[in-house]
Structure formats: C-alpha cells, structure tokens
Design an enzyme around this catalytic site. Structure first.
Site, mmCIF file in Angstrom:
data_model
loop_
_atom_site.group_PDB
_atom_site.id
_atom_site.type_symbol
_atom_site.label_atom_id
_atom_site.label_comp_id
_atom_site.label_asym_id
_atom_site.label_seq_id
_atom_site.Cartn_x
_atom_site.Cartn_y
_atom_site.Cartn_z
ATOM 1 C CB ILE A 164 -0.958 -0.025 1.254
ATOM 2 C CG1 ILE A 164 -2.102 -1.197 1.197
ATOM 3 C CG2 ILE A 164 -1.629 1.307 1.422
ATOM 4 C CD1 ILE A 164 -2.944 -1.287 2.134
ATOM 5 C CB ALA A 167 -0.079 1.237 -4.432
ATOM 6 C CD GLU A 168 -2.585 5.249 -1.156
ATOM 7 O OE1 GLU A 168 -2.589 6.277 -1.610
ATOM 8 O OE2 GLU A 168 -3.930 4.626 -0.926
ATOM 9 C CB SER A 169 3.596 7.809 -0.939
ATOM 10 O OG SER A 169 4.018 6.772 -0.081
ATOM 11 C CE1 TYR A 254 -3.775 2.469 -3.309
ATOM 12 C CE2 TYR A 254 -5.660 1.243 -2.980
ATOM 13 C CZ TYR A 254 -4.626 1.693 -2.564
ATOM 14 O OH TYR A 254 -4.251 1.689 -1.119
#
Length: 270
Positions: A164, A167-169, A254
C-alpha cells in the site's frame, strides 16, 4: 455535528449503574465481554484525552516551544500503555460488574496480544506483474522497523502494508496528492484525525494511522482484501453503494497495483 465534551468526575459512577448479571457465562462469552470492556476502556481514554486537549489547547498548553511534540509523544505513550495491556482498571471493573468475577490472568494475557486479521485474497492469475522501482524500494527500507511494529500492533501482514505504501506514495513520506492526501499511506485530513494522527508527515504516525484504518476496513469486509483496498481508495460509502469494488478506473488500477506489489514481495520471500 458538534463534538461532545466529556465531563466526568467519577469514572466508576457509570460502571456502578450497570446491573449485575446472575447468569453464568461460558469461556467464549467471557472472552467477548472482556474484549468489549477493553474496547470501552480505550474509547473512554481517547475521549478523555480529547476533552483535556480541547480545554487546555493541548495537554501541555498552547504556548511553549515544542509543546505540540510533547502532546504527540504523551498521547502515543498512553496509547502504547493501553495496547500493551497495562490496564487503567476500567475494563476490569466493568468485566467484574457484568460477570460477577475478576478477570483471569489468562484472559488478560489473551487481550494483550493482537489477533492477526485473516486476509482473504482471491486467486487471480490475470494480475499483471508491475515491478516497484528500485528507488521506491530503497526508500521503503528506511521504514521497515515501523512497518514491522505496525504489522504486529494491528495484525496485518507487513507485505500488505508495504504494498500500500508503494502504491500510495512510492515510499515518499512527504508526498501530497492533488486531493490533499498526505504522507506514506496518503491519509486525508479527516481520516488522519479519526485515527489519531497529529502529524501526517511523521512516518511512524502515518504508517500507524494508515494501518489502523486498513484494519478497520478489513474487519468491516470480513478480511476481503480487495474490498478493503477499494474502501481505502474510494471510501466505504462507494463500496456499499456499488455492493463491491466501485467501477472507478482509478480504484481498479489501484487494487491491481497493490495486489501486484503483494505478489512481488511474496515471490521474493519464497
């Protein structure tokens, strides 16, 4: 909606008003009662801290160099104190009022350990292989100890947390999205506040807040990782609205990215 202010002079007063139950409980029922009592104690303590912070402009006051940092450290220490099972006594008193007996040492030990959340991943061979960049993996290494601790604290596989974050940052702790999601796990201000995060750019606070929210979503969707990820990205209201993963390209991409990164970590461990 206005927040309720908490004004309590005698914390045992409300417990004493609960009627005692004469019915004998089996072990499983006692465990549920103990868990509910412990959850109540944690919620009560959080409300008490919020009330103190509101009335004093922070636990250490509004003025003074570094007081906001001391506030955060103090609240984290109390949260740690509770999570480690060092009870404030409220849970035990509530448990005894309901069951008519003291909480056993074995039950206290069981409450102290965090139950690992069983994550359900539907096998899907169609997930494309998306390789994380070398730079993002190198950045991620800086936070491995925090991720390990958050994994144990909230019962979530560390590789899910890592996937995560990538994928997020891309493991950039100062990342800010166009919609103002911030930090490693891209927390919106409302979510950060709900999870007790004061500084979204602090790696530990952000990872703990994001993992805590993910744990909440996993429990809400009975461990279904794809639904939890959809809720994390698009909000649980959209998952409920569409009765599953929303038909949003961003959300679907995502989920694919997170699942692909998760496969990457699994393959490199085997």
């Amino acid at each position: 909606m206005e927040k309720l202010s908490l004004k309590i002079t005698d914390m045992n007063k409300h417990i004493s008003q609960i009627k005692e139950s004469n019915a004998a409980q089996n072990q499983k029922q006692k465990e549920k009662i103990a868990k509910a009592a412990k959850d109540f104690e944690s919620i009560f303590t959080a409300m008490l801290l919020q009330s103190m912070t509101k009335t004093t402009n922070g636990l250490f006051g509004e003025e003074g160099y570094g007081n906001d940092i001391f506030d955060t450290l103090f609240e984290q220490e109390i949260a740690s104190y509770i999570s480690q099972g060092k009870s404030l006594g409220i849970a035990e008193a509530l448990y005894k009022k309901i069951t008519g007996e003291d909480m056993s040492p074995e039950l206290k030990v069981k409450l102290k350990s965090t139950e690992k959340i069983e994550v359900k991943v539907n096998e899907n061979t169609d997930i494309p292989k998306i390789q994380p960049s070398t730079e993002s993996l190198n950045r991620l290494k800086r936070f491995e100890d925090i991720i390990e601790d958050a994994s144990k604290e909230f019962g979530i596989d560390k590789n899910v947390i890592k996937s995560i974050i990538l994928a997020e940052s891309a493991a950039n702790h100062r990342a800010v999205s166009p919609v103002k999601a911030k930090g490693l796990m891209q927390l919106m201000d409302s979510t950060a506040a709900e999870m007790g995060v004061r500084n979204v750019f602090d790696p530990k606070e952000n990872i703990y807040g994001g993992t805590k929210y993910l744990a909440k979503m996993l429990r809400q969707y009975n461990g279904d990782l794809k639904l939890a990820l959809a809720a994390y990205n698009a909000g649980p209201q959209n998952v409920e609205k569409y009765k599953g993963v929303p038909p949003f390209e961003e959300t679907q991409n995502y989920i694919t990215k997170v699942m692909s990164y998760l496969n990457h970590f699994s393959e490199n461990e085997s």
